[in-house]
Structure formats: structure tokens, C-alpha cells
Design a protein around this motif. Structure first.
Motif, PDB file in Angstrom:
ATOM      1  N   CYS A  78       1.528  -9.996 -25.746  1.00 39.95           N
ATOM      2  CA  CYS A  78       1.046  -9.181 -24.627  1.00 39.95           C
ATOM      3  C   CYS A  78       1.387  -7.711 -24.858  1.00 39.95           C
ATOM      4  O   CYS A  78       2.468  -7.380 -25.356  1.00 39.95           O
ATOM      5  N   SER A  79       0.498  -6.838 -24.437  1.00 40.40           N
ATOM      6  CA  SER A  79       0.665  -5.411 -24.693  1.00 40.40           C
ATOM      7  C   SER A  79       1.828  -4.803 -23.918  1.00 40.40           C
ATOM      8  O   SER A  79       2.353  -3.757 -24.313  1.00 40.40           O
ATOM      9  N   TYR A  80       2.236  -5.439 -22.818  1.00 42.64           N
ATOM     10  CA  TYR A  80       3.284  -4.858 -21.976  1.00 42.64           C
ATOM     11  C   TYR A  80       4.605  -5.630 -22.073  1.00 42.64           C
ATOM     12  O   TYR A  80       5.507  -5.426 -21.259  1.00 42.64           O
ATOM     13  N   CYS A  81       4.724  -6.514 -23.064  1.00 43.47           N
ATOM     14  CA  CYS A  81       5.915  -7.356 -23.203  1.00 43.47           C
ATOM     15  C   CYS A  81       6.804  -6.841 -24.332  1.00 43.47           C
ATOM     16  O   CYS A  81       6.313  -6.517 -25.416  1.00 43.47           O
ATOM     17  N   PRO A  82       8.112  -6.786 -24.135  1.00 45.64           N
ATOM     18  CA  PRO A  82       9.003  -6.298 -25.186  1.00 45.64           C
ATOM     19  C   PRO A  82       9.294  -7.338 -26.269  1.00 45.64           C
ATOM     20  O   PRO A  82       9.828  -6.992 -27.322  1.00 45.64           O
ATOM     21  N   MET A 133      11.805 -23.957 -12.769  1.00 45.03           N
ATOM     22  CA  MET A 133      10.704 -23.018 -12.694  1.00 45.03           C
ATOM     23  C   MET A 133      10.079 -22.896 -14.074  1.00 45.03           C
ATOM     24  O   MET A 133      10.781 -22.769 -15.075  1.00 45.03           O
ATOM     25  N   ILE A 134       8.755 -22.958 -14.123  1.00 44.58           N
ATOM     26  CA  ILE A 134       8.016 -22.849 -15.380  1.00 44.58           C
ATOM     27  C   ILE A 134       7.029 -21.697 -15.244  1.00 44.58           C
ATOM     28  O   ILE A 134       6.075 -21.755 -14.463  1.00 44.58           O
ATOM     29  N   GLU A 135       7.278 -20.628 -15.978  1.00 47.12           N
ATOM     30  CA  GLU A 135       6.358 -19.492 -16.010  1.00 47.12           C
ATOM     31  C   GLU A 135       5.584 -19.552 -17.314  1.00 47.12           C
ATOM     32  O   GLU A 135       6.169 -19.605 -18.397  1.00 47.12           O
ATOM     33  N   THR A 136       4.275 -19.540 -17.236  1.00 45.83           N
ATOM     34  CA  THR A 136       3.439 -19.770 -18.409  1.00 45.83           C
ATOM     35  C   THR A 136       2.175 -18.929 -18.367  1.00 45.83           C
ATOM     36  O   THR A 136       1.722 -18.515 -17.293  1.00 45.83           O
ATOM     37  N   SER A 137       1.612 -18.705 -19.549  1.00 44.44           N
ATOM     38  CA  SER A 137       0.300 -18.055 -19.641  1.00 44.44           C
ATOM     39  C   SER A 137      -0.814 -19.032 -19.304  1.00 44.44           C
ATOM     40  O   SER A 137      -1.946 -18.630 -19.014  1.00 44.44           O
ATOM     41  N   GLY A 138      -0.501 -20.334 -19.371  1.00 44.72           N
ATOM     42  CA  GLY A 138      -1.532 -21.351 -19.177  1.00 44.72           C
ATOM     43  C   GLY A 138      -2.359 -21.600 -20.424  1.00 44.72           C
ATOM     44  O   GLY A 138      -3.299 -22.408 -20.408  1.00 44.72           O
ATOM     45  N   VAL A 139      -1.994 -20.944 -21.519  1.00 48.39           N
ATOM     46  CA  VAL A 139      -2.734 -21.064 -22.778  1.00 48.39           C
ATOM     47  C   VAL A 139      -1.893 -21.844 -23.786  1.00 48.39           C
ATOM     48  O   VAL A 139      -0.691 -21.611 -23.911  1.00 48.39           O
ATOM     49  N   ALA A 177      -5.137 -10.418 -14.534  1.00 45.49           N
ATOM     50  CA  ALA A 177      -6.464  -9.799 -14.455  1.00 45.49           C
ATOM     51  C   ALA A 177      -7.451 -10.724 -13.771  1.00 45.49           C
ATOM     52  O   ALA A 177      -7.322 -11.950 -13.806  1.00 45.49           O
ATOM     53  N   ALA A 178      -8.486 -10.128 -13.188  1.00 41.47           N
ATOM     54  CA  ALA A 178      -9.564 -10.886 -12.574  1.00 41.47           C
ATOM     55  C   ALA A 178     -10.766 -10.996 -13.496  1.00 41.47           C
ATOM     56  O   ALA A 178     -11.647 -11.823 -13.269  1.00 41.47           O
ATOM     57  N   THR A 179     -10.812 -10.163 -14.528  1.00 38.34           N
ATOM     58  CA  THR A 179     -11.952 -10.160 -15.444  1.00 38.34           C
ATOM     59  C   THR A 179     -11.477 -10.359 -16.876  1.00 38.34           C
ATOM     60  O   THR A 179     -10.363  -9.997 -17.245  1.00 38.34           O
ATOM     61  N   GLU A 180     -12.359 -10.927 -17.689  1.00 37.61           N
ATOM     62  CA  GLU A 180     -11.999 -11.207 -19.071  1.00 37.61           C
ATOM     63  C   GLU A 180     -11.747  -9.938 -19.864  1.00 37.61           C
ATOM     64  O   GLU A 180     -10.871  -9.908 -20.732  1.00 37.61           O
ATOM     65  N   THR A 181     -12.458  -8.865 -19.543  1.00 35.90           N
ATOM     66  CA  THR A 181     -12.281  -7.610 -20.284  1.00 35.90           C
ATOM     67  C   THR A 181     -10.870  -7.065 -20.110  1.00 35.90           C
ATOM     68  O   THR A 181     -10.205  -6.703 -21.083  1.00 35.90           O
ATOM     69  N   VAL A 182     -10.415  -7.009 -18.880  1.00 34.80           N
ATOM     70  CA  VAL A 182      -9.058  -6.509 -18.620  1.00 34.80           C
ATOM     71  C   VAL A 182      -8.027  -7.476 -19.185  1.00 34.80           C
ATOM     72  O   VAL A 182      -7.022  -7.057 -19.772  1.00 34.80           O
ATOM     73  N   TYR A 183      -8.265  -8.771 -19.024  1.00 32.73           N
ATOM     74  CA  TYR A 183      -7.333  -9.779 -19.545  1.00 32.73           C
ATOM     75  C   TYR A 183      -7.167  -9.622 -21.057  1.00 32.73           C
ATOM     76  O   TYR A 183      -6.052  -9.637 -21.580  1.00 32.73           O
ATOM     77  N   ARG A 184      -8.261  -9.478 -21.768  1.00 36.73           N
ATOM     78  CA  ARG A 184      -8.197  -9.374 -23.228  1.00 36.73           C
ATOM     79  C   ARG A 184      -7.435  -8.120 -23.655  1.00 36.73           C
ATOM     80  O   ARG A 184      -6.663  -8.146 -24.606  1.00 36.73           O
ATOM     81  N   ALA A 185      -7.627  -7.031 -22.919  1.00 39.39           N
ATOM     82  CA  ALA A 185      -6.923  -5.788 -23.265  1.00 39.39           C
ATOM     83  C   ALA A 185      -5.419  -5.922 -23.059  1.00 39.39           C
ATOM     84  O   ALA A 185      -4.620  -5.347 -23.829  1.00 39.39           O
ATOM     85  N   LEU A 186      -5.015  -6.680 -22.044  1.00 44.50           N
ATOM     86  CA  LEU A 186      -3.590  -6.814 -21.737  1.00 44.50           C
ATOM     87  C   LEU A 186      -2.919  -7.941 -22.522  1.00 44.50           C
ATOM     88  O   LEU A 186      -1.801  -7.789 -23.006  1.00 44.50           O
ATOM     89  N   ARG A 187      -3.621  -9.073 -22.640  1.00 46.92           N
ATOM     90  CA  ARG A 187      -2.976 -10.279 -23.150  1.00 46.92           C
ATOM     91  C   ARG A 187      -3.614 -10.829 -24.426  1.00 46.92           C
ATOM     92  O   ARG A 187      -2.956 -11.516 -25.202  1.00 46.92           O
ATOM     93  N   VAL A 222       0.128 -17.794  -8.750  1.00 46.41           N
ATOM     94  CA  VAL A 222      -0.572 -17.021  -9.775  1.00 46.41           C
ATOM     95  C   VAL A 222      -0.040 -15.594  -9.705  1.00 46.41           C
ATOM     96  O   VAL A 222       0.226 -15.069  -8.620  1.00 46.41           O
ATOM     97  N   GLN A 223       0.098 -14.966 -10.859  1.00 39.09           N
ATOM     98  CA  GLN A 223       0.838 -13.704 -10.921  1.00 39.09           C
ATOM     99  C   GLN A 223       0.093 -12.653 -11.738  1.00 39.09           C
ATOM    100  O   GLN A 223      -0.560 -12.959 -12.733  1.00 39.09           O
ATOM    101  N   ALA A 224       0.211 -11.420 -11.285  1.00 36.48           N
ATOM    102  CA  ALA A 224      -0.268 -10.269 -12.041  1.00 36.48           C
ATOM    103  C   ALA A 224       0.814  -9.199 -12.025  1.00 36.48           C
ATOM    104  O   ALA A 224       1.413  -8.928 -10.983  1.00 36.48           O
ATOM    105  N   VAL A 225       1.098  -8.631 -13.180  1.00 36.08           N
ATOM    106  CA  VAL A 225       2.009  -7.499 -13.265  1.00 36.08           C
ATOM    107  C   VAL A 225       1.206  -6.234 -12.990  1.00 36.08           C
ATOM    108  O   VAL A 225       0.177  -5.989 -13.629  1.00 36.08           O
ATOM    109  N   ARG A 226       1.649  -5.457 -12.043  1.00 35.54           N
ATOM    110  CA  ARG A 226       0.906  -4.256 -11.647  1.00 35.54           C
ATOM    111  C   ARG A 226       1.198  -3.117 -12.626  1.00 35.54           C
ATOM    112  O   ARG A 226       2.346  -2.681 -12.776  1.00 35.54           O
ATOM    113  N   MET A 227       0.154  -2.632 -13.286  1.00 36.12           N
ATOM    114  CA  MET A 227       0.283  -1.551 -14.262  1.00 36.12           C
ATOM    115  C   MET A 227      -0.890  -0.581 -14.113  1.00 36.12           C
ATOM    116  O   MET A 227      -1.881  -0.896 -13.447  1.00 36.12           O
TER     117      MET A 227
END
Length: 525
Positions: A265-269, A335-341, A367-377, A401-406
Motif C-alpha cells: 500500500c502506498s500509505y503503509c510503512p 480482531m482480524i483486520e484484512t484487505s480481503g484479498v 476507496a469507493a472506486t477502482e481507480t482510487v483503490y488501485r492508486a492507494l492499494r 469496513v474501513q477507509a483511511v482518510r488521506m
């Protein structure tokens, strides 16, 4: 007026004031009922505090001291030896409907009902009498205290209010929680006249519970009693002035069980300090994890274990067995946090069938759209969406369901929120974390408090890496402050090594990575 009355009771000459209130209440010839919730009491409630008395004994003594109460009643899940003059109502299992029915039966012919829990050793009689006087003076239906730690005052209801609770309850099949009364009233709050006793000092932010229901809360109670706490005023003063005692036992354990992620992910360390995380192969053996869970349960008593620290748990080759091992311990929540992929087909169904209790799920979508999702994840938008839908169907009420606000997804978030909110109440918008400025600043807005306070994670979390290493916290990406190894060392000894850093926070000092961190005010469990 209510605040001033509370202060007068605890000022010099308070006993004269108390006698005055007692005289007023007695002169009105009012009849009260005291109903004590002792359902499913935990072992700490019967354990002597440092002064020799247990929380249960103290709560019963408080009940017997209340004015105009003929016979306090304790709601119990099993029969117990009770002092003379205290009566029990015993049921093996209780629902909300059962409790409200018991309240209705026990308040017949009474003016006011005082309802409280049997594991509260700091129930304050003078403060309760002030609340009772104001409850009658202002013709309130419901009176409660606000701003105090939980466990120092009762809830007070009229007989009529109790009967109205039954009408609002619905089927009432849920297990009764501590906030049950107010949760029911909130369904039609405008139809109740409510009186509130406000604490002179607002202590809600401390999230403290003066109850003997967990090992960590019992430890806190013991520290307060040892420091001279006897009732609400002295206990609150100790909690306010000696915040180093708030750090008791860890409640949240983020654990790394697998190294691999389906993408970087683009925002993950994690890819920043671990390299190519999509090809890593390490994972924690089930037996090692099982031993760790037992160790955690023995140390904390109860805790939430999050198996999502660096790496997607769905890529663990024995993820079902891992989940079973966690939930085999009665006090442990999973607790299980996952990408679902990357989950093998049928795994969610296997977990549903195998697990004795449901875990809490968080599906990170962003993300709600595939374009934004692909750019982030990266790729996998359709698979992630499908996993979220499957989990919502299999584990109702347990999936978020979760979204990190950026900055990168700010315009997409409204669509994301509205789309998922129509399907579930459990939608999380998480703040962006730069990991003490390791990552670029993508934060849309600064949400940090005006005044800094000691870190919640330092107070309540213990992060554990794949090899057992315990860093200072999740933000300590390179384990620069290594507290120990959870597989090889005693967890108590490891936990104690961070006490000095917590004391520094209490003193307003923030050493090392803490100086640039803004995660201190975020709270897990």
C-alpha cells in the motif's frame, strides 16, 4: 445547584449536611428500593482489596446504608451467601427483559429505585443522597451522574420510568450491559425528565471504571485504596493527581502472525522498512501462537488480540486454526483486520463453522472506486468488495469496513461512506498515521487535542512481532526501544520496562519517537 450540593457534602462539616439531607428525606416518608446488579459477577468482585474488604461486600454495605430501603435486592446468576437483610433473585441466565421485569417487580409500592452494580467498591453515599434529593426536588424520571469514573453512583428511576422502560425495550433478548438503562431511555429520551449530577472535574476522557470486573480494573482499585481512596471524592483526587497508576495491564495486543501482504500500500510503512512484502514467506506456527495466547490470558485476564500487525492474516496457511487458538481462551476476543484479498475460497465459511465465538472483522478498502483503490492499494478491488460482502453476510454485526482518510481519497470518501452506510452501521473512517513522520504528511485535517495527554497505546497496548520481539509500540517500526521477547520472557517483566516512559508522558515529557507522534489520542480497546 447540583454541583454545589455535591461539594457541600464533602466540605468541612459534611456530616452535618448529610444528617440534614437524611432528615429531609425521612420527613417526606418516601419509600425506596435498592436493586443491585450482581449478574455474572467475576472473581475479582469477591477478592479482598488491600483494606481487607471486597468490592461485593462494599456494595452491599452501601445498599444497606441507603435511607428508606426495607430490603436491598441482589440479582444473581448463582446463589451466594448474603448478609442478613439482603435478599437475592437468582436466575441462571438473564436478559435485558428479565432485568427490567425484576426492576418492575421490586419497585412496586416504591417512589424511587436505586440501581447499581455489585462490583463497585466506591459507591458514594453522600453523593447518592444529593442525587436522590435532586431527583425528588425536580420531579425527575431518571437521574444519573456524569463526568465521574464509572462506579461511584447509582442510577435513580421513578416507578413510572421503570414501567416505561418495558414499553421501549422491544424483545429484550440481549444480555444486560452496564449501560442498559440509559441505552433504553435513549430510544425516546425526550419523553423522560432527566436530572444529571455533574462532577466538579470532568474525568470522562480518562475512561476509567472503578469496578472489580477485570484484572486491570481490580489492580486500579487496589492502587486507589492503597493510596487512601475511600469514597468518590478521595478516589477521584487520586486518579486525577496520580495518573501513573492508570497504566495497569495491557488490553490490546497487535500481533504479527504472517509477513506477507498481497500488495504494498502506498500509505503503509511496512514496505518501507521490510522491503518487498509481497514475496515474504515467514509465518507464526499455530502451536507457538497458541502458547502466546495462553500467556496473554494468564497475564491480562481478558484482552483483544489483533492478528494483523504487518502482514495480511488471510495469507497465513493455517488461519482457521490460528483463530480457533485465540478464541479457545474465554477472556480473549479476536480482531482480524484484512484487505480481503488473497483468502482461499471457502475460508470464511470454514471459520464461521469452526469458531465457537465470532471474531471482529475490519476490511480495509479505502476507496469507493477502482481507480482510487488501485492508486492507494493496487489491484484487487473487486475481490476486496466481494470479501466484505461475504463477511457481512456470515458475521452480522461483527464486520466493519474501513477507509483511511488521506488527501488522495478525500473526494472519494463521501461516496464510500454513503455506499457502505446503506449496508452496515459499522463504517470506520480512520485518521492517517505518518508513523512519527516516517511517511509523508497526507493528513487532511489536524484532529489532535489542544492539550496533549499520556499515550493510550503506551498505557494499554503490547505489540508483538513475528519472532516475539516486543517494541515500545506499533509506531516503533525498527524496534529501537526493545522491551523484550514475548516467547522467551515473562510478560509482566516486559510490560514493566515501559513504565518509566509512561511516567514521562504523565509529567509532560515525550522522549524519542513519542515527540513526533500524533497517535497518542487514538484508542483501540
Amino acid at each position: 445547584m447540583a454541583i454545589q450540593a455535591s461539594r457541600n457534602l464533602h466540605a468541612d462539616g459534611g456530616f452535618l449536611e448529610l444528617r440534614g439531607i437524611l432528615s429531609i428525606l425521612s420527613a417526606k416518608a418516601m419509600k425506596n428500593s435498592a436493586i443491585i446488579n450482581g449478574i455474572n459477577l467475576k472473581a475479582p468482585a469477591f477478592r479482598p482489596l488491600v483494606d481487607g474488604s471486597s468490592a461485593f461486600q462494599r456494595a452491599l454495605a452501601y445498599a444497606r446504608a441507603l435511607p428508606d430501603v426495607a430490603e436491598p435486592v441482589v440479582l444473581l446468576s448463582r446463589a451466594l451467601d448474603l448478609p442478613t437483610g439482603v435478599r437475592a433473585v437468582v436466575r441462571e441466565t438473564w436478559t435485558e427483559s428479565d432485568v427490567i421485569s425484576a426492576l418492575a417487580a421490586e419497585t412496586e409500592g416504591c417512589d424511587s429505585a436505586l440501581f447499581f452494580h455489585a462490583d463497585c467498591p466506591f459507591l458514594d453515599l453522600p453523593l447518592s443522597l444529593t442525587m436522590l434529593e435532586n431527583h425528588r426536588r425536580y420531579w425527575a424520571d431518571y437521574t444519573f451522574a456524569d463526568g465521574y469514573p464509572y462506579g461511584v453512583t447509582p442510577e435513580i428511576l421513578t416507578r413510572d420510568a421503570v414501567l416505561r422502560l418495558r414499553a421501549l425495550l422491544g424483545n429484550g433478548e440481549a444480555a444486560p450491559g452496564r449501560d442498559m438503562i440509559f441505552a433504553i431511555i435513549r430510544k425516546d429520551i425526550n419523553s423522560f425528565d432527566i436530572e444529571t449530577e455533574i462532577s466538579p472535574v470532568d474525568m470522562r476522557l480518562m475512561r476509567l471504571s472503578l469496578t472489580a470486573d477485570t484484572e486491570r480494573n481490580f489492580l486500579l482499585l487496589s492502587r486507589v485504596v492503597a493510596a487512601g481512596g475511600r469514597e468518590a471524592r478521595s478516589a477521584c483526587a487520586i486518579l486525577r493527581d496520580h495518573q501513573e497508576i492508570h497504566r495497569t495491564l495491557p488490553a490490546f495486543y497487535p500481533v504479527q502472525i504472517v509477513e506477507r501482504c498481497p500488495y504494498a500500500c502506498s500509505y503503509c510503512p511496512y514496505p518501507v522498512f521490510a522491503g518487498d512484502v509481497t514475496t515474504r514467506t515467514g509465518f507464526m506456527p499455530v502451536e507457538r501462537f497458541r502458547a502466546l495466547v495462553k500467556k496473554i490470558a494468564a497475564f491480562s485476564g481478558d484482552a483483544v488480540i489483533d492478528i494483523s500487525l504487518w502482514g495480511d492474516p488471510g495469507l497465513h496457511p493455517q488461519i482457521v486454526e490460528i483463530a480457533e487458538a485465540a478464541l479457545a481462551e474465554p477472556g480473549i476476543e479476536l480482531m482480524i483486520e484484512t484487505s480481503g484479498v488473497g483468502w482461499q475460497p471457502g475460508t470464511f465459511e470454514r471459520m464461521k463453522a469452526a469458531l465457537r465465538r465470532p471474531p471482529t472483522w475490519i476490511v480495509s478498502l479505502d476507496a469507493a472506486t477502482e481507480t482510487v483503490y488501485r492508486a492507494l492499494r493496487g489491484p484487487g478491488f473487486a475481490e476486496a468488495q466481494k470479501s466484505a460482502e461475504q463477511l457481512l453476510a456470515l458475521f452480522p454485526g461483527r464486520v466493519h469496513v474501513q477507509a483511511v482518510r488521506m488527501k488522495e481519497n478525500e473526494e472519494d470518501l463521501e461516496v464510500f461512506f454513503k455506499s457502505w452506510k446503506s449496508r452496515t452501521e459499522n463504517v470506520i473512517v480512520q485518521k492517517y498515521d505518518s508513523f512519527s513522520r516516517t511517511l509523508p504528511d497526507r493528513q487532511v485535517a489536524d484532529l489532535s487535542p489542544l492539550a496533549r495527554f499520556p499515550c493510550w497505546h503506551l498505557k494499554r497496548d503490547m505489540a508483538i512481532l513475528l519472532d516475539g520481539t516486543v517494541p515500545l509500540c506499533r509506531e516503533d517500526l525498527h524496534a529501537a526501544t526493545r522491551l523484550g521477547n514475548a516467547f522467551e520472557e515473562d510478560l509482566s517483566a516486559i510490560w514493566d520496562k515501559a513504565h518509566d516512559i509512561h511516567r514521562a508522558h504523565v509529567s509532560g515529557e515525550y522522549p524519542g519517537i513519542c515527540a513526533g507522534c500524533d497517535e497518542y489520542y487514538t484508542y483501540n480497546f
